[in-house]
Design an enzyme around this catalytic site. Structure first.
Site, PDB file in Angstrom:
ATOM      1  CG  ASP A   1       6.137   3.498   0.900  1.00 51.14           C
ATOM      2  OD1 ASP A   1       6.320   4.544   1.547  1.00 51.14           O
ATOM      3  OD2 ASP A   1       5.017   3.126   0.519  1.00 51.14           O
TER       4      ASP A   1
ATOM      5  CE  LYS B   1       0.983   7.404   6.081  1.00 45.21           C
ATOM      6  NZ  LYS B   1      -0.270   8.035   5.692  1.00 45.21           N
TER       7      LYS B   1
ATOM      8  CG  PHE C   1      -1.832   1.262   1.170  1.00 44.04           C
ATOM      9  CD1 PHE C   1      -3.012   1.224   0.455  1.00 44.04           C
ATOM     10  CD2 PHE C   1      -1.482   2.428   1.818  1.00 44.04           C
ATOM     11  CE1 PHE C   1      -3.838   2.342   0.385  1.00 44.04           C
ATOM     12  CE2 PHE C   1      -2.293   3.553   1.759  1.00 44.04           C
ATOM     13  CZ  PHE C   1      -3.477   3.505   1.045  1.00 44.04           C
TER      14      PHE C   1
END
Length: 411
Positions: A228, A257, A143
């Site tokens: 990632d 984030k 994801f």
């Protein structure tokens, strides 16, 4: 601006918003540190931290000060000009990660899209892959965002349903299977792109040695290893980067984030010199990427992370959290996995769905979110204390005890 009455807030979202989320029935109005408050003034312990975006806690005074001071000076300026904030931010980012150059963006998905563009162009201009033939290997269960390119290489049916056609050039392999990775590499392979720990898949940790073996394979076959670290990076797993648990230095990483300090979206693709050198003026950009407000907050966040040794704290606190969870020994809990303060608790659906567990936790004053209806995510801000973790586990224990035994076991 007129204030919305508390009772109308969810109804207005439901009426005027797209139904692409199914939030828990709580209306939040304030946050401070590891706590959130609803419209009735009830306090909750935040055990989700916005998927790691609030790693420093809500409204951290140092980061709010950096935001406020910079907003009063200069918030947005086009990358057509230099600003005094961007350079120091990029320098700090590169020095901390050990990579050569950074390209700032806004969201994690944008950082991933940047990495894809860099990998493909590197493949054509440096490795010599024939134009249009570049392949990027991705693990099943990945994801990395919600853009059409990214959902196109997802293995989750719902993320893809109705959104095609998708971009070609992605090859799937099972996560954690190094032999499958080796079989998938061809002369046209330009990159292996993976999460060191899969977050949305349910906090899935690969077998020990997987990343080291992937690094060796990529080096041998002249393939970029791109990690990632949007969710796992910046201290979340007990290291600055999750790939550092195995002493691995990727050729590129995506960050986001927590980089925005819980205040605004800030992301970056950080890579070695030859990878970033494929970009020339006009190849790639962003109206807001690298703006002085984002750079000021990002720099303050990195300095805070380093000075307060939050990664080291997450490692220690994470061990304590997992020990407490292991000690629950409740039959509804089938597995506890994770590193640092990124922990997933697998729930036996015969007892309850993970969403039901999260609903009951909410009534106990603890907020979290389920993943795929089977995993309860426990990922608090890195500034959480041991006592607050104990509070969360105690609440989970009460919830587990309240669950009815499944009828199939009672029969």
């Amino acid at each position: 601006m007129s204030q919305t009455t508390p009772s109308r807030a969810p109804a207005l979202e439901d009426r005027y918003g797209a139904h692409n989320y199914a939030p828990l029935p709580v209306v939040l109005t304030r946050g401070e540190g590891v706590h959130l408050w609803d419209e009735q003034g009830r306090r909750y312990l935040d055990m989700m931290s916005a998927y790691s975006a609030v790693s420093f806690g809500h409204s951290h005074p140092e980061l709010v000060a950096a935001l406020t001071q910079q907003a009063q000076r200069l918030a947005i300026a086009s990358r057509a000009f230099h600003t005094d904030r961007l350079g120091p931010f990029l320098e700090k980012l590169c020095r901390m990660t050990g990579l050569d150059r950074a390209l700032p963006m806004n969201t994690g998905a944008e950082a991933v899209e940047t990495a894809i563009k860099a990998a493909r162009k590197w493949g054509y201009k440096v490795k010599g892959v024939p134009e249009g033939q570049a392949q990027i290997i991705v693990p099943a269960g990945n994801f990395a965002g919600r853009t059409t390119t990214i959902v196109g290489f997802s293995s989750e049916a719902q993320y893809r349903d109705g959104f095609g056609p998708f971009a070609p050039g992605f090859v799937h392999v099972p996560y954690g299977d190094i032999a499958a990775l080796e079989r998938a590499i061809t002369p046209d392979t330009v990159a292996f792109f993976l999460e060191p720990i899969q977050g949305e898949a349910g906090i899935v940790v690969p077998p020990e040695g997987y990343l080291r073996a992937a690094r060796e394979l990529c080096t041998r076959h002249h393939v970029l290893l791109i990690c990632d670290e949007v969710q796992t990076g910046l201290g979340r797993t007990g290291r600055l980067l999750a790939c550092q648990h195995e002493g691995v230095t990727p050729d590129g990483i995506t960050l986001g984030k927590a980089l925005g300090g819980g205040l605004l979206p800030v992301s970056a693709f950080v890579a070695r010199e030859d990878v970033m050198a494929v970009f020339t003026p006009g190849d790639h950009g962003s109206t807001f990427g690298g703006n002085p407000l984002a750079a000021a907050v990002g720099l303050a966040a990195l300095e805070l992370l380093e000075r307060e040794r939050l990664a080291e704290g997450a490692d220690e606190l994470g061990r304590h959290l997992r020990q407490r969870l292991f000690a629950l020994k409740h039959p509804a809990v089938t597995e506890v996995r994770g590193k640092g303060l990124l922990v997933g608790v697998e729930i036996d659906p015969g007892f309850a769905s993970a969403r039901e567990v999260c609903m009951r936790l909410m009534h106990e004053g603890v907020l979290s979110k389920d993943t795929h209806d089977t995993v309860v995510r426990l990922a608090p801000p890195l500034v959480v204390t041991r006592a607050q973790l104990d509070e969360a586990v105690d609440a989970l224990q009460r919830v587990l005890r309240s669950l009815e035994q499944p009828s199939r076991l009672a029969a």
